[in-house]
Design a protein around this motif. Sequence first.
Motif, short mmCIF file in Angstrom:
data_model
loop_
_atom_site.label_atom_id
_atom_site.label_comp_id
_atom_site.label_asym_id
_atom_site.label_seq_id
_atom_site.Cartn_x
_atom_site.Cartn_y
_atom_site.Cartn_z
N SER A 1 -4.46 -1.90 -4.56
CA SER A 1 -3.56 -0.94 -3.79
C SER A 1 -2.40 -0.44 -4.37
CB SER A 1 -3.01 -2.02 -2.60
OG SER A 1 -2.04 -2.75 -2.90
N GLU B 1 -5.80 -2.65 6.72
CA GLU B 1 -4.46 -2.71 5.82
C GLU B 1 -4.34 -4.15 5.27
OE1 GLU B 1 -4.79 0.71 8.11
OE2 GLU B 1 -4.38 -1.41 9.06
N TYR C 1 -6.99 -4.93 2.92
CA TYR C 1 -6.73 -4.27 1.23
C TYR C 1 -5.59 -4.91 0.55
CZ TYR C 1 -5.85 0.34 -0.92
OH TYR C 1 -5.83 1.35 -1.98
N ALA D 1 -6.51 5.59 -1.72
CA ALA D 1 -5.52 6.66 -1.17
C ALA D 1 -6.21 7.59 -0.56
CB ALA D 1 -4.77 7.24 -2.44
N ILE E 1 0.96 -1.09 0.06
CA ILE E 1 -0.07 0.04 -0.09
C ILE E 1 1.02 1.31 -0.03
CG2 ILE E 1 -1.83 1.24 1.34
CD1 ILE E 1 -2.80 -1.51 2.72
N GLU F 1 1.85 5.45 -0.05
CA GLU F 1 1.65 6.82 0.74
C GLU F 1 0.86 7.55 -0.25
OE1 GLU F 1 2.75 8.36 3.76
OE2 GLU F 1 3.17 6.08 4.01
N LEU F 2 -0.42 8.29 0.23
CA LEU F 2 -1.41 8.90 -0.44
C LEU F 2 -0.63 9.91 -1.61
CD1 LEU F 2 -4.20 10.58 -1.18
CD2 LEU F 2 -3.44 12.03 1.08
N SER G 1 -3.92 7.03 2.88
CA SER G 1 -3.02 5.88 2.78
C SER G 1 -1.54 6.27 3.29
CB SER G 1 -2.87 5.34 1.16
OG SER G 1 -4.07 4.77 0.92
N PHE H 1 -8.89 6.53 2.54
CA PHE H 1 -7.98 5.67 3.61
C PHE H 1 -6.98 6.62 4.09
CE2 PHE H 1 -8.79 1.19 2.17
CZ PHE H 1 -10.16 1.13 2.73
#
Length: 437
Positions: free
Chosen positions: A276, A375, A378, A126, A115, A117-118, A131, A129
């Motif tokens: 993801s 997490e 996902y 993204a 996963i 990072e945003l 992310s 969550f």
Amino acid sequence: MATKANSVPIPTLISVDPFVPADQQKGLHNRWHPDIPPVVTVKPGEAFKIECVDWTGAQIGNNDTSDDVKNVDLTKVHNLSGPVAVEGAEPGDALVVDILDVVPFEKMPWGYTGIFELTNGGGLFAKEFNSKACKAIWDFEGIYATSRHIPGIRFAGVSHPGLIGTAPSASLLATWNAREGALIADPAHAEAVPPVAFAPNAVGAYVGQDEASVDGETRERIAREGARTIPGREHGGNCDIKNLSRGSRCYFPVFVPGANLSVGDLHFSQGDGELSFCGAIEMIRYSLLLGTTQAGIITFKTSIIKGGVEKFALKQPIFLPSPIDPLYSQKVIFEGISVDYHGDGKQYNMDATVAYKQAALNAIAYLMKLGYTREQAYLLLSAAPIEAHVGALVDSPNACVTLAIPTGIFEHDILPKPEGLTKQNFGQCAIRSDGVV
């Protein structure tokens, strides 16, 4: 009697080291451009092997934190092996590629799902969550994968290339850059996180051939103009189709002499949607055979279909999936419609992406009732062989999409029961060393 003369092995034409950064190796590139010369040429009918590094170029390690995912340099992806030229292929032809096998390196029997990072990669959820980097390491045991970061799961992989395609012509490359540039420039997308598209970027661009093959001026032009490998396009590219496993056949349009085929981003397994971003189980080796319209694996002949683009209306590749698939007959199926009922309740008009997201969020909520963290759920939906299908796109205003999870991948019962679901403690996947999720 078996002899060396009648037992000729399939040659490996591009060799790589999975433990060495991609930008220190030959036979690799991470941009699409017609001026990237082939590193090898083959005749139709030749079987050959190509080795691939993982899509990040050895930036992710087998460990128990996700700091490497958090800090990954996405200007350097994807690292593709090739190009491979095919004698006789000309623009307008169809290049037929039969996939014979996809296996991990023996010295690296593991992969990962991440996963991102945003603000550095993102993923389907993204924004929802916000992310933060997480990952799961998967160990390969023959055809099966298990993970210390998502306990209670064991499934058979459907190994396939996430990214495979032919080189664009100069005019097609210009079309890509123009239309994606217009999308980026649209004021409606000015605040988009993650970005709506990735423009050409000379930072991180890599072409592995030496100066004798690619001079400095050409190298600079490739870096300046080369299309990023993030999305799939008319030539194939990063389409992440999980059913392109061994035994599959692909028909690619040819845009440049020789076709210049490249491949990378190999997956041990993946769910439909790879939700993801780094959703598949990323791994490392590939073997293929340039194919023919004749049925069969390994023992066929090959041919370039002259004029195949016109014959088949080949605006994009056509695929024939593998006859090999894990036999998971029982599934729990979650439905989603084009209403953001997990968010602000907004009604969308026939939006299949919204519907898919709702189905996935329904599945994640269910898995959390079983004890998995958000997490872990996902990552599991990204990596396991889940199936997504469009149920309906005609019943305004709600598109309907389903997401099916095989029950056989679990070591415990996940079926709905009158008394409810049994919740267990499955720990957590690998997270950042600062503990933020």
